[in-house]
Design an enzyme around this catalytic site. Sequence first.
Site, PDB file in Angstrom:
ATOM      1  N   ILE A 104       0.822  -1.211   0.000  1.00  0.00           N
ATOM      2  CA  ILE A 104       0.000   0.000   0.000  1.00  0.00           C
ATOM      3  C   ILE A 104       0.856   1.262   0.000  1.00  0.00           C
ATOM      4  CG2 ILE A 104      -1.905  -1.234   1.113  1.00  0.00           C
ATOM      5  CD1 ILE A 104      -1.175   0.151   3.746  1.00  0.00           C
ATOM      6  N   LYS A 105       2.132   1.130   0.363  1.00  0.00           N
ATOM      7  CA  LYS A 105       3.065   2.275   0.390  1.00  0.00           C
ATOM      8  C   LYS A 105       2.416   3.535   0.958  1.00  0.00           C
ATOM      9  CE  LYS A 105       6.206   0.657  -3.252  1.00  0.00           C
ATOM     10  NZ  LYS A 105       5.435  -0.514  -3.781  1.00  0.00           N
ATOM     11  N   ARG A 106       1.668   3.391   2.041  1.00  0.00           N
ATOM     12  CA  ARG A 106       1.093   4.568   2.671  1.00  0.00           C
ATOM     13  C   ARG A 106       2.155   5.245   3.527  1.00  0.00           C
ATOM     14  NH1 ARG A 106      -2.260   3.117  -0.923  1.00  0.00           N
ATOM     15  NH2 ARG A 106      -4.478   2.839  -0.440  1.00  0.00           N
TER      16      ARG A 106
ATOM     17  N   ASP B 108       4.432   5.427  -6.121  1.00  0.00           N
ATOM     18  CA  ASP B 108       4.965   4.105  -6.432  1.00  0.00           C
ATOM     19  C   ASP B 108       5.750   4.264  -7.713  1.00  0.00           C
ATOM     20  OD1 ASP B 108       5.072   1.099  -6.883  1.00  0.00           O
ATOM     21  OD2 ASP B 108       3.816   1.210  -5.095  1.00  0.00           O
TER      22      ASP B 108
END
Lengths: 309, 309
Positions: A104-106, B108
């Site tokens: 999710i790369k939050r 991303d």
Amino acid sequence: MINKLIAKIQKTGAPIVVGLDPMLGYIPEHIQKKAFAEYGETLEGAAEAIWQFNKEIVDKTYDLIPAVKPQIAMYEQFGIEGLKAYKKTVDYCKSRDLVVIGDIKRGDIGSTSAAYAVGHLGKVQVGSKCYVPFDEDFATVNPYLGSDGVKPFMEVCKEENKGLFILVKTSNPSSGEFQDQLVNGRPLYELVGEKVAQWGEEHMGDAGYSYIGAVVGATYPEMGAVLRKLMPKTYILVPGYGAQGGKGKDLVNFFNEDGLGAIVNSSRGIIAAYKQEKYAKFGAENFGDASRAAVEDMVADISGALNAR
Amino acid sequence: MINKLIAKIQKTGAPIVVGLDPMLGYIPEHIQKKAFAEYGETLEGAAEAIWQFNKEIVDKTYDLIPAVKPQIAMYEQFGIEGLKAYKKTVDYCKSRDLVVIGDIKRGDIGSTSAAYAVGHLGKVQVGSKCYVPFDEDFATVNPYLGSDGVKPFMEVCKEENKGLFILVKTSNPSSGEFQDQLVNGRPLYELVGEKVAQWGEEHMGDAGYSYIGAVVGATYPEMGAVLRKLMPKTYILVPGYGAQGGKGKDLVNFFNEDGLGAIVNSSRGIIAAYKQEKYAKFGAENFGDASRAAVEDMVADISGALNAR
């Protein structure tokens, strides 16, 4: 959850994770047609195609692998319907006893990071009731905002026995633009790596590894070697194998002497294996079998490289 | 979209944005009770409470302000139901002709960034049809992964006339851990700022400002002054006003001489104004009026500071 991940890696002998990043272009015609026949060429139809595609790949590979890594962007691009397919995928993988790493790369600050953390790894309170909204086992986190951004995630991880993989050195060509900049003679990613190791000390698992892991791209094996030493107790999630160019022999640097310490992701190389010449014999109808064969080959490639060192 | 944002800032005389970050704790009892009576203490009930809360604040403030900034984490924490309330909020704000800045802090690489970009700012293709999943006007983006992460967003912005605000220097106490590290004697955030300015040149609007903006926290006014000069054509989204400690006089540095170039966010200070002693006279029942008064005070504070310089 790091304990479960390690136990499953040892049981399967496969330090790999299958990236469930279902672009529509990867999904065989017959799956798309069936989904569109039922729901039309709608967001719901796309979500159904994604879900059926994922389910088949999971059914054909779950006994060989410890974990999956759904990339939420590939679902989020189809809005609410796509996110329902994401949640369905997470739940289904867990029912197959797979460890689920939500890619999710939050990353935000304070109460906002806490909100992401409870939404993805924890429980959210509504009046007197509690709910588990997305319920992944691990989540990837972006460190650019510093400790304020990471600590709320760590607090939820401690409560829930869940884990993180924090971006340190990413696999893409331009990752060096900021990550490689020298700070007192050392690249920024080393500083981030040291911080990850330090955060990790606050939440250790049983097998000598921390719940707080790192992401380091397979495409940078020399940097992987340095980071491996800098973060000895940190599990490293390694993207960039296969389609992005990384090979088994490039990966040995990412593992510790105990054969643990890294888990290598492949997405396209596994889920769209049927499109490669090597696996073309399976045909689009049997794309799941092609994925299974690609998993077996990937495990052999990495094991071979680890045994040869 | 930067053109519309600037036109609306000039029309309202309010270089501010209201952060729609509805923690349940901010939402008056009577709104929560009504939502829970209808949907139970469920994720759906929480989403309904959020939506009713937002709607009232928007109805009471939309004529005074150019833009809103919903923080998606506050919705995502309630899972799919929360994200439906996010989408409903985006749509409603657009129907009120507000510019919507999706505070999503995504980031991303390659096709994954592209997926976020089409999901939030663009159109996604399903068979022969196209859909606009979330449809914000701007999105916030995390730059840690470099150009590969940002360019797919920029491409969608060009097609759709939409914009970005890229994190440069965030408002939180620990933002310096990585962002302030010196690279050849200059802090990393300056390098990121220069890159943002450079990316911005590729997508300029009509009024001398780029579609590609930056985020710089109000809590660091000296750094704001440096970054203002370094990125003269970049619109700066400034969080950290009010509750996080920033005041009008700290903000003049973020503006250009033309009185443009910055838009200041306040979230808690506006949406939970009724909880402050200053606005307690409105009572929880009239929380929307309290928010309106807080907007008026914020505009006066910032205008006063700008006029006094």
